[in-house]
Each structure stands twice: as structure tokens, then as C-alpha cells.
Design an enzyme around this catalytic site. Structure first.
Site, PDB file in Angstrom:
ATOM      1  N   GLY A  43      83.734   6.175  83.855  1.00 19.01           N
ATOM      2  CA  GLY A  43      84.409   5.564  82.708  1.00 19.01           C
ATOM      3  C   GLY A  43      85.488   4.620  83.213  1.00 19.01           C
ATOM      4  O   GLY A  43      85.890   4.706  84.375  1.00 19.01           O
ATOM      5  N   GLN A  99      93.432   0.165  82.492  1.00 16.50           N
ATOM      6  CA  GLN A  99      93.417   0.372  83.946  1.00 16.50           C
ATOM      7  C   GLN A  99      93.228  -0.946  84.709  1.00 16.50           C
ATOM      8  O   GLN A  99      93.523  -0.997  85.902  1.00 16.50           O
ATOM      9  CB  GLN A  99      92.293   1.343  84.329  1.00 16.50           C
ATOM     10  CG  GLN A  99      92.514   2.764  83.817  1.00 16.50           C
ATOM     11  CD  GLN A  99      91.363   3.661  84.151  1.00 16.50           C
ATOM     12  OE1 GLN A  99      90.399   3.734  83.404  1.00 16.50           O
ATOM     13  NE2 GLN A  99      91.439   4.337  85.281  1.00 16.50           N
ATOM     14  N   CYS A 128      90.490  10.366  88.359  1.00 15.34           N
ATOM     15  CA  CYS A 128      90.901   9.121  87.703  1.00 15.34           C
ATOM     16  C   CYS A 128      90.878   7.976  88.707  1.00 15.34           C
ATOM     17  O   CYS A 128      91.403   8.124  89.822  1.00 15.34           O
ATOM     18  CB  CYS A 128      92.313   9.281  87.135  1.00 15.34           C
ATOM     19  SG  CYS A 128      92.890   7.828  86.234  1.00 15.34           S
ATOM     20  N   LEU A 129      90.281   6.866  88.331  1.00 14.89           N
ATOM     21  CA  LEU A 129      90.184   5.724  89.248  1.00 14.89           C
ATOM     22  C   LEU A 129      91.559   5.129  89.547  1.00 14.89           C
ATOM     23  O   LEU A 129      91.732   4.419  90.535  1.00 14.89           O
ATOM     24  CB  LEU A 129      89.242   4.663  88.673  1.00 14.89           C
ATOM     25  CG  LEU A 129      87.798   5.135  88.489  1.00 14.89           C
ATOM     26  CD1 LEU A 129      86.960   4.043  87.844  1.00 14.89           C
ATOM     27  CD2 LEU A 129      87.181   5.587  89.798  1.00 14.89           C
ATOM     28  N   HIS A 142      89.742  11.389  78.064  1.00 17.42           N
ATOM     29  CA  HIS A 142      90.496  10.887  79.227  1.00 17.42           C
ATOM     30  C   HIS A 142      90.721   9.382  79.094  1.00 17.42           C
ATOM     31  O   HIS A 142      91.824   8.879  79.342  1.00 17.42           O
ATOM     32  CB  HIS A 142      89.692  11.207  80.508  1.00 17.42           C
ATOM     33  CG  HIS A 142      90.266  10.651  81.773  1.00 17.42           C
ATOM     34  ND1 HIS A 142      90.811  11.423  82.751  1.00 17.42           N
ATOM     35  CD2 HIS A 142      90.360   9.378  82.222  1.00 17.42           C
ATOM     36  CE1 HIS A 142      91.239  10.656  83.751  1.00 17.42           C
ATOM     37  NE2 HIS A 142      90.958   9.409  83.449  1.00 17.42           N
ATOM     38  N   GLU A 143      89.678   8.667  78.614  1.00 13.53           N
ATOM     39  CA  GLU A 143      89.806   7.200  78.444  1.00 13.53           C
ATOM     40  C   GLU A 143      90.734   6.862  77.287  1.00 13.53           C
ATOM     41  O   GLU A 143      91.545   5.931  77.387  1.00 13.53           O
ATOM     42  CB  GLU A 143      88.423   6.564  78.194  1.00 13.53           C
ATOM     43  CG  GLU A 143      87.347   6.852  79.230  1.00 13.53           C
ATOM     44  CD  GLU A 143      87.756   6.543  80.654  1.00 13.53           C
ATOM     45  OE1 GLU A 143      87.182   7.152  81.568  1.00 13.53           O
ATOM     46  OE2 GLU A 143      88.674   5.710  80.861  1.00 13.53           O
ATOM     47  N   HIS A 183      94.209   6.864  78.330  1.00  8.66           N
ATOM     48  CA  HIS A 183      94.624   5.623  79.021  1.00  8.66           C
ATOM     49  C   HIS A 183      95.080   4.572  78.015  1.00  8.66           C
ATOM     50  O   HIS A 183      96.084   3.895  78.228  1.00  8.66           O
ATOM     51  CB  HIS A 183      93.455   5.039  79.842  1.00  8.66           C
ATOM     52  CG  HIS A 183      93.285   5.660  81.199  1.00  8.66           C
ATOM     53  ND1 HIS A 183      94.263   5.668  82.148  1.00  8.66           N
ATOM     54  CD2 HIS A 183      92.216   6.284  81.758  1.00  8.66           C
ATOM     55  CE1 HIS A 183      93.819   6.282  83.239  1.00  8.66           C
ATOM     56  NE2 HIS A 183      92.580   6.661  83.028  1.00  8.66           N
TER      57      HIS A 183
HETATM   58  O1  LIG Z   1      89.847   6.877  85.556  1.00 10.22           O
HETATM   59  C1  LIG Z   1      88.902   6.907  84.759  1.00 10.22           C
HETATM   60  O2  LIG Z   1      89.071   6.743  83.543  1.00 10.22           O
HETATM   61  C2  LIG Z   1      87.520   7.197  85.289  1.00 10.22           C
HETATM   62  C3  LIG Z   1      87.297   8.695  85.499  1.00 10.22           C
HETATM   63  C4  LIG Z   1      86.726   9.279  84.224  1.00 10.22           C
HETATM   64  C5  LIG Z   1      86.655  10.788  84.221  1.00 10.22           C
HETATM   65  C6  LIG Z   1      85.880  11.492  85.132  1.00 10.22           C
HETATM   66  C7  LIG Z   1      85.823  12.893  85.077  1.00 10.22           C
HETATM   67  C8  LIG Z   1      86.531  13.584  84.117  1.00 10.22           C
HETATM   68  C9  LIG Z   1      87.303  12.875  83.232  1.00 10.22           C
HETATM   69  C10 LIG Z   1      87.360  11.485  83.275  1.00 10.22           C
HETATM   70  C11 LIG Z   1      86.309   8.843  86.621  1.00 10.22           C
HETATM   71  O3  LIG Z   1      85.203   8.340  86.580  1.00 10.22           O
HETATM   72  S1  LIG Z   1      86.806   9.808  87.973  1.00 10.22           S
HETATM   73  C12 LIG Z   1      85.529   9.717  89.162  1.00 10.22           C
HETATM   74  C13 LIG Z   1      84.248  10.419  88.775  1.00 10.22           C
HETATM   75  O4  LIG Z   1      83.232   9.766  88.725  1.00 10.22           O
HETATM   76  C14 LIG Z   1      84.203  11.858  88.402  1.00 10.22           C
HETATM   77  C15 LIG Z   1      85.236  12.703  88.682  1.00 10.22           C
HETATM   78  C16 LIG Z   1      85.181  14.047  88.301  1.00 10.22           C
HETATM   79  C17 LIG Z   1      84.076  14.531  87.628  1.00 10.22           C
HETATM   80  C18 LIG Z   1      83.013  13.670  87.337  1.00 10.22           C
HETATM   81  C19 LIG Z   1      83.075  12.340  87.713  1.00 10.22           C
HETATM   82 ZN   LIG Z   2      91.476   7.688  84.421  1.00 12.37          ZN
END
Ligand SMILES: O=C(O)C[C@@H](Cc1ccccc1)C(=O)SCC(=O)c1ccccc1
Ligand SMILES: [Zn+2]
Length: 170
Positions: free
Chosen positions: A45, A50, A91-92, A133-134, A137
Site C-alpha cells: 500500500g 508518504q 511502513c514504507l 494503516h493508509e 497516513h
Molecule cells: O507504509 C505503507 O503504507 C505500506 C505498508 C502497508 C502495510 C503493510 C502491512 C500492514 C499494514 C500496512 C507496507 O506495505 S509495509 C511492507 C509490506 O509489504 C508488509 C509488511 C508487513 C506485512 C505485510 C506486508
Molecule cells: Zn505506512
């Protein structure tokens, strides 16, 4: 084009995103750039906040083949269950930091898609976790805000280290 992702604790990540009035050509380009940036950063996401665009726009792709991106414009998320479940989030904008956050794991999403068509879905599991989560943000909230002060300090130190290494790699 790849867009630079803001890193915690950049204050710009705290900006409240404004609603999108019209899906202009510029916004369609931003959507394409956000999708490309999300894939490049191996995320599932990405919120416009971001990449320093403070409008209510989210892209997500939970598919295996990374070939079915979803776009949510002016999203509204409503929990459908009281009870919260823990989920290991990342989170990225906070690279290499993962920790458990409790959220309702079934929500209703109302939004517009990239063509201005209405979206009204009930989702659960990772999709529900990710959209919340998005949404955070877009409201200037980062998942580390839910963690202890100690974990927030550790997250800041970790991000500083990761950025230094990335800068060295060039
Ligand atoms: O920073 C962001 O919004 C992206 C974030 C979204 C997210 C992933 C997992 C749980 C909640 C929100 C990411 O993509 S983090 C990297 C990722 O691909 C990931 C991390 C943990 C679990 C599954 C995927
Ligand atoms: Zn995030």
C-alpha cells in the site's frame, strides 16, 4: 516515475490530506507514479501523504503477482466489529521496523476509484488492516504512534541507520 518516500519522523508526514475535488490528468499521473513507487519499495500500500502529496488518495495491491493495483480516492473507513486483533505491521516510511498494532479486522470502505466510480465494500483481514494503516497516513498518523515511547525512539534510530546505509549504497 519513482517518487521519493518521506521517512519518519519527517513532519510533512503529519499533514492532514485534503479531499480530491476532480480526478485530473495530473492526479492520474500521480496514481501511476504511486503504484510504480509502491512496487519498487516492495509495499502492499502507499498513501499520497508518504510521497508529499497531501490529498486523500491511496493505492494498494495485495495480489501475489503484483498486477492488480487498487485506487481509493476520498476514502471513508467504518469499523464493522468492536473487537480488535493484533497484526504485525510495517511502513514504507519507517523502513525495517515491524511491530504489532491492534485494529478492528473487518471494515467498510467507501471511496471513489480512479474513474470516479463509487466503491462501497466490506473487507477483512490484511486488506482491512492495510486500508486503516493508509487512512491513518492521510490523517497524519504513523503506526509507530501506537507503540511505546521506547519503541518510537528505537524506530527513529533504526530509520536513521537504514537511510545512512541507503545513502552509502547510492
Ligand atoms: O507504509 C505503507 O503504507 C505500506 C505498508 C502497508 C502495510 C503493510 C502491512 C500492514 C499494514 C500496512 C507496507 O506495505 S509495509 C511492507 C509490506 O509489504 C508488509 C509488511 C508487513 C506485512 C505485510 C506486508
Ligand atoms: Zn505506512
Amino acid at each position: 516515475a519513482l517518487l521519493p518516500i518521506l521517512n519518519y519522523p519527517d513532519p510533512r508526514l503529519r499533514t492532514i490530506a485534503k479531499p480530491v475535488k476532480e480526478v485530473t490528468a495530473e492526479i492520474k499521473t500521480l496514481i501511476a507514479d504511486m503504484i510504480e513507487t509502491m512496487y519498487d519499495a516492495q509495499g502492499i500500500g502507499l498513501a499520497a501523504s508518504q510521497v508529499d502529496h497531501h490529498i486523500q488518495l491511496i493505492v494498494m495491491d495485495l495480489s501475489e503477482d503484483k498486477n492488480s493495483p487498487r485506487v481509493f480516492i476520498n476514502p471513508k473507513v467504518t469499523p464493522l466489529v468492536e473487537e480488535k486483533q493484533p497484526y504485525e505491521e510495517g511502513c514504507l516510511s519507517v523502513p525495517d521496523v515491524y511491530d504489532k498494532v491492534e485494529r478492528p479486522n473487518k471494515v467498510r470502505i467507501e471511496a471513489l476509484d480512479e474513474n470516479g466510480e463509487k466503491i462501497d465494500e466490506e473487507v477483512e483481514g490484511l486488506l482491512a488492516v492495510c486500508i486503516q494503516h493508509e487512512m491513518d497516513h492521510l490523517n497524519g498518523v504513523i503506526f509507530v504512534d501506537y507503540l511505546s515511547r521506547l519503541k518510537q525512539t528505537r524506530a527513529r534510530d533504526k530509520v536513521r541507520k537504514v537511510i545512512k546505509i541507503r545513502e552509502k549504497q547510492g
